[in-house]
Design a protein around this motif. Structure first.
Motif, short mmCIF file in Angstrom:
data_model
loop_
_atom_site.label_atom_id
_atom_site.label_comp_id
_atom_site.label_asym_id
_atom_site.label_seq_id
_atom_site.Cartn_x
_atom_site.Cartn_y
_atom_site.Cartn_z
N ARG A 124 -16.25 10.50 -17.36
CA ARG A 124 -16.76 9.53 -18.32
C ARG A 124 -16.23 9.83 -19.73
NH1 ARG A 124 -21.55 6.00 -18.84
NH2 ARG A 124 -21.93 6.38 -16.63
N ASN A 125 -16.13 11.11 -20.07
CA ASN A 125 -15.62 11.48 -21.39
C ASN A 125 -14.13 11.18 -21.52
OD1 ASN A 125 -18.14 12.36 -22.16
ND2 ASN A 125 -17.74 14.52 -21.66
N VAL A 126 -13.38 11.40 -20.43
CA VAL A 126 -11.96 11.04 -20.46
C VAL A 126 -11.82 9.53 -20.64
CG1 VAL A 126 -9.81 10.98 -19.14
CG2 VAL A 126 -11.27 13.00 -19.03
N ALA A 127 -12.66 8.77 -19.93
CA ALA A 127 -12.59 7.31 -19.98
C ALA A 127 -13.00 6.74 -21.33
CB ALA A 127 -13.46 6.71 -18.88
N ARG A 128 -13.64 7.54 -22.16
CA ARG A 128 -13.96 7.09 -23.51
C ARG A 128 -12.78 7.26 -24.46
NH1 ARG A 128 -19.92 9.96 -23.72
NH2 ARG A 128 -21.08 8.28 -22.69
N LEU A 129 -11.78 8.02 -24.01
CA LEU A 129 -10.61 8.27 -24.84
C LEU A 129 -9.35 7.61 -24.30
CD1 LEU A 129 -11.08 12.09 -25.61
CD2 LEU A 129 -11.56 10.15 -27.13
N ILE A 130 -9.24 7.55 -22.96
CA ILE A 130 -8.00 7.09 -22.33
C ILE A 130 -8.28 5.95 -21.36
CG2 ILE A 130 -6.08 7.74 -20.82
CD1 ILE A 130 -6.45 10.64 -21.81
N ALA A 162 -10.91 -3.94 -22.85
CA ALA A 162 -12.37 -3.91 -22.99
C ALA A 162 -12.91 -2.49 -22.98
CB ALA A 162 -13.02 -4.72 -21.87
N GLN A 163 -12.16 -1.56 -22.41
CA GLN A 163 -12.64 -0.18 -22.31
C GLN A 163 -12.85 0.45 -23.68
OE1 GLN A 163 -10.65 1.90 -19.16
NE2 GLN A 163 -11.20 3.93 -19.93
N GLY A 164 -12.11 -0.04 -24.67
CA GLY A 164 -12.34 0.41 -26.03
C GLY A 164 -11.99 1.85 -26.29
N THR A 165 -10.79 2.27 -25.85
CA THR A 165 -10.34 3.65 -26.04
C THR A 165 -9.22 3.70 -27.08
OG1 THR A 165 -8.63 3.50 -24.34
CG2 THR A 165 -10.84 4.16 -23.63
N PRO A 166 -9.00 4.86 -27.72
CA PRO A 166 -7.89 4.97 -28.66
C PRO A 166 -6.54 5.22 -28.01
CG PRO A 166 -9.14 7.00 -28.65
CD PRO A 166 -9.88 6.04 -27.76
N PHE A 167 -6.55 5.64 -26.73
CA PHE A 167 -5.30 5.84 -26.00
C PHE A 167 -5.19 4.78 -24.91
CE2 PHE A 167 -5.90 10.06 -27.78
CZ PHE A 167 -4.61 10.48 -28.06
N LEU A 168 -4.11 4.00 -24.94
CA LEU A 168 -3.82 3.02 -23.89
C LEU A 168 -2.58 3.48 -23.15
CD1 LEU A 168 -4.16 -0.63 -25.26
CD2 LEU A 168 -5.75 0.63 -23.81
N PHE A 169 -2.71 3.69 -21.84
CA PHE A 169 -1.58 4.02 -20.97
C PHE A 169 -1.34 2.80 -20.08
CE2 PHE A 169 -2.79 8.83 -21.00
CZ PHE A 169 -2.39 8.91 -22.32
N ASN A 213 -5.12 4.28 -32.99
CA ASN A 213 -4.77 3.82 -31.65
C ASN A 213 -3.36 4.27 -31.26
OD1 ASN A 213 -7.22 2.55 -31.40
ND2 ASN A 213 -6.47 0.56 -32.07
N THR A 214 -3.24 4.64 -29.99
CA THR A 214 -1.99 5.18 -29.45
C THR A 214 -1.62 4.43 -28.17
OG1 THR A 214 -2.51 7.37 -30.34
CG2 THR A 214 -0.84 7.27 -28.61
N VAL A 215 -0.37 4.01 -28.06
CA VAL A 215 0.12 3.31 -26.88
C VAL A 215 1.19 4.15 -26.19
CG1 VAL A 215 1.37 1.28 -26.00
CG2 VAL A 215 -0.29 1.03 -27.86
#
Length: 259
Positions: A71-77, A154-161, A198-200
């Motif tokens: 859950r913590n990873v999913a809040r960032l990535i 929608a996940q609202g994270t700063p890292f998008l992969f 934000n990071t892509v």
């Protein structure tokens, strides 16, 4: 906040796919991952997301992604995979809302108004709001791709992969995707650790898309980092020929274009 890979290798059985990868992805970067099929691009995204066992270490903000709670990873990535996997028979709206799971206290019944509004805005951004009540198996490949993009946003994270986010999209939606990613990358996302740029990190097959979104390019070849640097310096005829083992620039020049 940095994502750091140190001496990372990964295998499927006896088949080593990544071999001694060392990368640092800084907060706010836009990074294109390129290379031939089988070079390790998808595996690299899965490893960085903490979804695949590996040798070496992958840390985000100093924490090992394999040791963090999911859950913590999913809040960032947020990772958007390639289409082609099997999906449960959810509606478009339910699928996009699942992107909010890491921010909620449970499943559907516990999503709040902020979650529902985030899902709604993501569907509108990706042009799938009108399909919100349709089941996934009723969608075309391009529509499904946009639904998965909406879930990721929608996940609202700063890292998008993103793994080939433009596949199955027509030229209009590919252009809109690039515009949205560029605008998104200019902003910050609120996290439990404060506001983060934000990071892509994205895999593209379309080099024009890659250059329009990403200022940095990392080319993989045979599971290793072959080149890493500013896109304007790395995406060159000579480097492309070495990476893809054929005259990419010449091939592009021979394509029929509308003048």
């Amino acid at each position: 906040m940095e994502l750091i890979l140190k001496n990372v290798s990964a295998s499927y059985g006896n088949n080593k796919v990544l071999d001694d990868i060392n990368l640092t992805i800084g907060e706010g970067e836009t990074v294109f991952i390129g290379g031939r099929n089988g070079s390790g691009k998808t595996t690299l995204l899965r490893v960085m997301s903490g979804l695949m066992a590996h040798e070496g270490s992958v840390t985000v903000d100093g924490e090992d992604v394999l040791k963090m709670k999911r859950r913590n990873v999913a809040r960032l990535i947020a990772l958007m995979p390639q289409t082609g996997e099997t999906y449960f028979q959810y509606t478009v709206y339910q699928t996009v809302l699942l992107g909010r799971y890491a921010r909620s206290k449970g499943v559907f019944g516990n999503f709040n108004e902020e979650d529902r509004e985030a899902a709604k805005e993501a569907m509108k951004t990706c042009g799938v709001y009108e399909y919100r009540d349709r089941l996934l198996n009723e969608l075309s490949g391009g529509q499904l791709q946009r639904v998965l993009l909406a879930r990721t946003f929608a996940q609202g994270t700063p890292f998008l992969f993103l793994d080939e986010p433009g596949s199955n999209l027509d030229i209009k939606y590919r252009a809109e995707l690039c515009d949205y990613l560029c605008k998104w990358a200019e902003n910050k996302t609120s996290t439990p650790f404060g506001d983060v740029k934000n990071t892509v990190v994205a895999v593209f097959h379309d080099l024009a898309q890659a250059r329009s979104v990403c200022s940095r390019t990392v080319f993989l070849k045979d599971g290793k980092v072959f080149a890493d640097g500013p896109s304007s310096e790395v995406i060159t005829p000579g480097c492309l020929e070495s990476v893809y083992d054929f005259d990419v620039a010449g091939y592009i020049d021979r394509q029929v274009i509308i003048r």
